[in-house]
Design an enzyme around this catalytic site. Structure first.
Site, short mmCIF file in Angstrom:
data_model
loop_
_atom_site.label_atom_id
_atom_site.label_comp_id
_atom_site.label_asym_id
_atom_site.label_seq_id
_atom_site.Cartn_x
_atom_site.Cartn_y
_atom_site.Cartn_z
N HIS A 1 17.03 24.48 2.75
CA HIS A 1 17.43 24.12 1.38
C HIS A 1 18.56 23.09 1.42
O HIS A 1 19.28 23.00 2.42
CB HIS A 1 17.96 25.35 0.63
N CYS B 1 23.63 31.85 -0.66
CA CYS B 1 22.37 32.37 -1.19
C CYS B 1 22.38 33.86 -1.48
O CYS B 1 21.45 34.39 -2.06
CB CYS B 1 21.18 31.99 -0.31
#
Length: 258
Positions: free
Chosen positions: A163, A248
């Site tokens: 990501h 996250c």
């Protein structure tokens, strides 16, 4: 007064089955992961964050990475459509949680895919990583939801990590930190500070100059402390085996209307 609420989600007993894309699979100690998750949430609480537990999703191995299920800008929650089909069942519980907090809710629709780990907000600039999990249609839909609210959306290529926020995050002054070998286009950021470790690229702003960081980023923590920041280190080794990082494991909600 900005809100300080953080969504978190307890690890699934199936955590060890979580996806890995860019790294070799290692054995995950689920009991240790639960302990580390508890220490992570305690660190948030200790620095003034109210943690809100999203309902568990025990059948979804990656559900602890709650950030991927939603992107929040101002008072608007955009429920994502994960690029990994096995993660799509994770969004329902998160949608319920943000709706209860009074967010207005929007959705990414097919053919769009978007995961929250690909979205880095710095003030009103919203950087979106175009990589393996977020596609062009997802970026277009995010633009359509957030630009009318005053956001400037900047798309960034991501090819070396899972990501965008696996490659870069931002310090309180807006400087972007990243580990050069994992960052596709550092020149896209107005101020970029290279850091010596991959996990050093991941910071969560706790407020008051404090930065939540992984214990594995000790050299970067020293560098940032030397620049006047205050690193708060947590061990997240078991989540790092699944390409997870400090960002996250929570969704920080700073702009909820009181």
């Amino acid at each position: 007064m900005p809100s300080q609420k953080a969504l978190v989600r307890r690890p699934s007993p199936r955590l060890a089955e979580g996806l890995v894309t860019h790294i070799e699979r290692e054995k995950v100690d689920v009991d240790l992961a639960v302990e580390q998750w508890e220490e992570y949430t305690e660190a948030l609480l200790a620095h003034g964050w109210e943690t809100i537990e999203v309902d568990r999703a025990d059948d979804c191995p990656d559900s602890v990475f709650v950030e991927d299920a939603v992107v929040v800008y101002k008072n608007v929650a955009l429920i994502t459509r994960p690029g990994a089909p096995s993660r799509r069942d994770e969004t329902a519980g998160v949608e319920e949680a943000v709706a209860r907090l009074g967010c207005s809710v929007n959705w990414i629709w097919e053919p769009g895919t978007l995961e929250g780990g690909d979205v880095l907000k710095i003030g009103d600039t919203v950087y979106v990583g175009r990589g393996g999990r977020t596609n062009a249609a997802g970026i277009q839909q995010l633009r359509a939801v957030f630009e009318p609210l005053g956001a400037r959306v900047v798309a960034v290529p991501v090819s070396k990590v899972l990501h965008l926020k696996s490659a870069v995050t931002a310090l309180p002054d807006g400087t972007v930190v990243g580990h050069i070998p994992k960052t596709d286009a550092p020149s896209l950021f107005p101020r970029f500070l290279p850091v010596p470790e991959e996990s050093g690229a991941h910071v969560v702003l706790l407020g008051g100059g404090k930065l939540l960081m992984a214990a594995s980023a000790s050299k970067t923590a020293e560098l940032l402390a030397d620049l006047g920041h205050e690193p708060v280190l947590v061990d997240i080794s078991e989540f790092e085996k699944l390409e997870g990082c400090v960002t996250c494991l929570s969704v920080r909600l700073r702009e909820l209307y009181a």
